[in-house]
Every structure is written in structure tokens, then in C-alpha cells.
Design an enzyme around this catalytic site. Sequence first.
Site, mmCIF file in Angstrom:
data_model
loop_
_atom_site.group_PDB
_atom_site.id
_atom_site.type_symbol
_atom_site.label_atom_id
_atom_site.label_comp_id
_atom_site.label_asym_id
_atom_site.label_seq_id
_atom_site.Cartn_x
_atom_site.Cartn_y
_atom_site.Cartn_z
ATOM 1 N N HIS A 105 0.749 -1.284 -0.012
ATOM 2 C CA HIS A 105 -0.014 -0.126 -0.064
ATOM 3 C C HIS A 105 0.402 1.800 -0.020
ATOM 4 C CE1 HIS A 105 -3.218 -2.341 0.401
ATOM 5 N NE2 HIS A 105 -3.640 -2.194 1.304
ATOM 6 N N HIS A 179 -9.431 3.010 0.854
ATOM 7 C CA HIS A 179 -9.284 1.598 1.635
ATOM 8 C C HIS A 179 -10.377 2.253 2.453
ATOM 9 C CE1 HIS A 179 -8.104 -1.647 3.562
ATOM 10 N NE2 HIS A 179 -7.399 -1.950 2.568
ATOM 11 N N GLU A 313 -11.939 -2.503 -2.763
ATOM 12 C CA GLU A 313 -11.527 -1.654 -3.643
ATOM 13 C C GLU A 313 -11.103 -1.707 -5.198
ATOM 14 O OE1 GLU A 313 -7.323 -2.795 -1.204
ATOM 15 O OE2 GLU A 313 -9.132 -3.604 -0.054
#
Length: 349
Positions: A105, A179, A313
Site C-alpha cells: 500500500h 480503502h 477497492e
Amino acid sequence: MKVWQRDFGKVDGQTTCLFTMKNNSGMEMTCSNYGCIITKILVPDSNGTLENIVLGFNNLEEYIQYSPYFGSVIGRVAGRIKGAQFEIDGITYTLEQNENSNHLHGGNRGFHNVIWNATVKENEEEITIEFTYMSPDGEEGYPGNVNMKVQYTLTNNNELLISYYGTTDQKTLLNVTNHTYFNLSGNLKRDILDHTLTINSDEFLELNNELLPTGQILEVKNTSFDFRKERKIIDGLRSPHSQNILAGEGYDHPFLLSTNHQQEIRLADKKSGRVMVIETDEPSVVLYTGNQLEGHYKVHGIPVRKYLGLCLETQGLPDSIHHSHFPSAVLKKGEEFKSKTKYYFTIMN
């Protein structure tokens, strides 16, 4: 339409802000210029009761200390990059290893962990909070100066539009998502296991023990991954499928979308009557059912636990730089990254 702003505390001496947008139907969305975090979304249930449907905290300190990316924009690259390395044009770039030996991420100083500039734009039919950030060459190991723009737009039709734009001065990777953890029960009255989900997808990615794509694309047919017809989330918890077990008894998988901007994703909670429909131009959606949610903290007063929320997502395929048959996440100088996802909130008929 109304919009207002208040302070949300300081990070490294810099003041952060919360912006709340409210439409003429009473729907509200609150977000911060820290990580572009969506902290609250209030939508009505079948009785017209407005309640929060996302996971988050009431203060900035808890986001910094505990947050598993609650509501954040994720980048430069969403998901995992194997070995925290990739190669472009014969040059190897080494990234931060922030999940075992892999990069997750965008690293510790990803888009979720920086302060963005914010501007409010409004008219009678919609309000937009526009966030901008320049990610410098070398940040977390990525090449190129990347100029990012993220727009959150609330309309009077109970739509939330998220638009992403990015440019670079040298070839780099860019694959951005949001997210947010959703729970349509309202104010976290129940977990998400009885939520029903529909995804217009014939295929999903197989994962290995590190939750990285193996490169194999599997058919959803005759499996617990077949969401082409409405399916309860709890099916993944009960499933003997090796991929459900691997993910921690649930889902943490990219689904390849068969259509775009055609109501391809639908999440519903029958008890509250709330429905969320998602449309996107991205090739996939990662369904994560909160299988790893744990810790000694509370979410809006509720002790955190597995399956308290789920993420949908919308993004490019994870770790695509290591799989040539996946759509590429390479962004070249002179090109513009563009992506748009729409969330529409309604109630069951």
C-alpha cells in the site's frame, strides 16, 4: 447543499482539517486532508434513519496509532509488490519492506500518511473536495515526481464520486484506490457477514501464502467466489475453498470485472434496507472482508473485531509489474493516470 470545515489536529506541526459535505436529502460525508481519509458517511435506512456506514475514529491520534488504512487513499501502488522491488527499463527500484519482505500500500509514507492540499468547490447540485499532493522522486523508493489530484464529490442524488488524476516526469508505477471499510448495518450494530454482495465477475486472482497473486486467473464458477448472483459474505467464512482459508476465512481477493459503469458491484444489508451500488472504470475490485481486523482499540466506540467491515477497492491488478499478462500499472512521462469510481446509496424496494 452545505459544506463546513473544522480542525482535526496536527501532524509534524502541520494542521489537518475535516470537511463535511451534506446534500439536500441529508446524506453526509466527512473527510480529512490527512490521507484523504473518509471518516464518516451518513445515509438513511429503510425507515429514513441516518446512520454512519463506514469504519473510522473520532480523533486524528487514533488514525495515526491504530488505523488499518481506514478510509484512506492508497498509493502510489495499492496492494503488495513482491520482494519490495521492481524493474523498469533495466533499472531496479527498491521499495520499503513494510509487510515481511514485501511492499504494501505504498509504504509507511504512502498517500494515506501525508497531508494533502485541499480546495472546496460547490454549486447547487454538488460539492467537491479536491485534494492535491506532489509525491517527490524517490519517495518510498519510487521513481519520478508524481503530481496527484483526488476529488470527492457528493451529489443531491446520494452519489459519492471519487476521481483520481496523476502525472509523472519519469516512468513510474501508479495504481491508486480508496480503502474505506463499509458496514451498512448503521453505526456498527452488526458485523458484515449477513451482508449480500453481487459482483459482475467471472474470474478472480489466485493468491499465495503471502497474499500475492500467483499469476493464475481462476474461474468463479461453482465456487464461493461466484458473486454473479447475490451471495452472503458469510459463505466465504464457511467455505472449505483453499483460497478462503488462505485469506483467513473470508476474502482478500481481486475480482476481474466483466463490465464497467453498469452497476457491476452491489452491496446490501437486508435488515437496514441499505444498498450501495459501485460503478468504476477500473479492471478489478479487491474484496477484503476484514479477516485480519484485530487489536486493542475501538471503532466509534465498538471494540474492533474480525468482519466488522469490508472493503471494495476498485483498482488495477495488484503486483502487475511482476505479471506481464496483467494490465500494466506503468505510467509514462506525458501520460495522465485517470480513474473514477461512483458509489450510489439507496434502499431496497
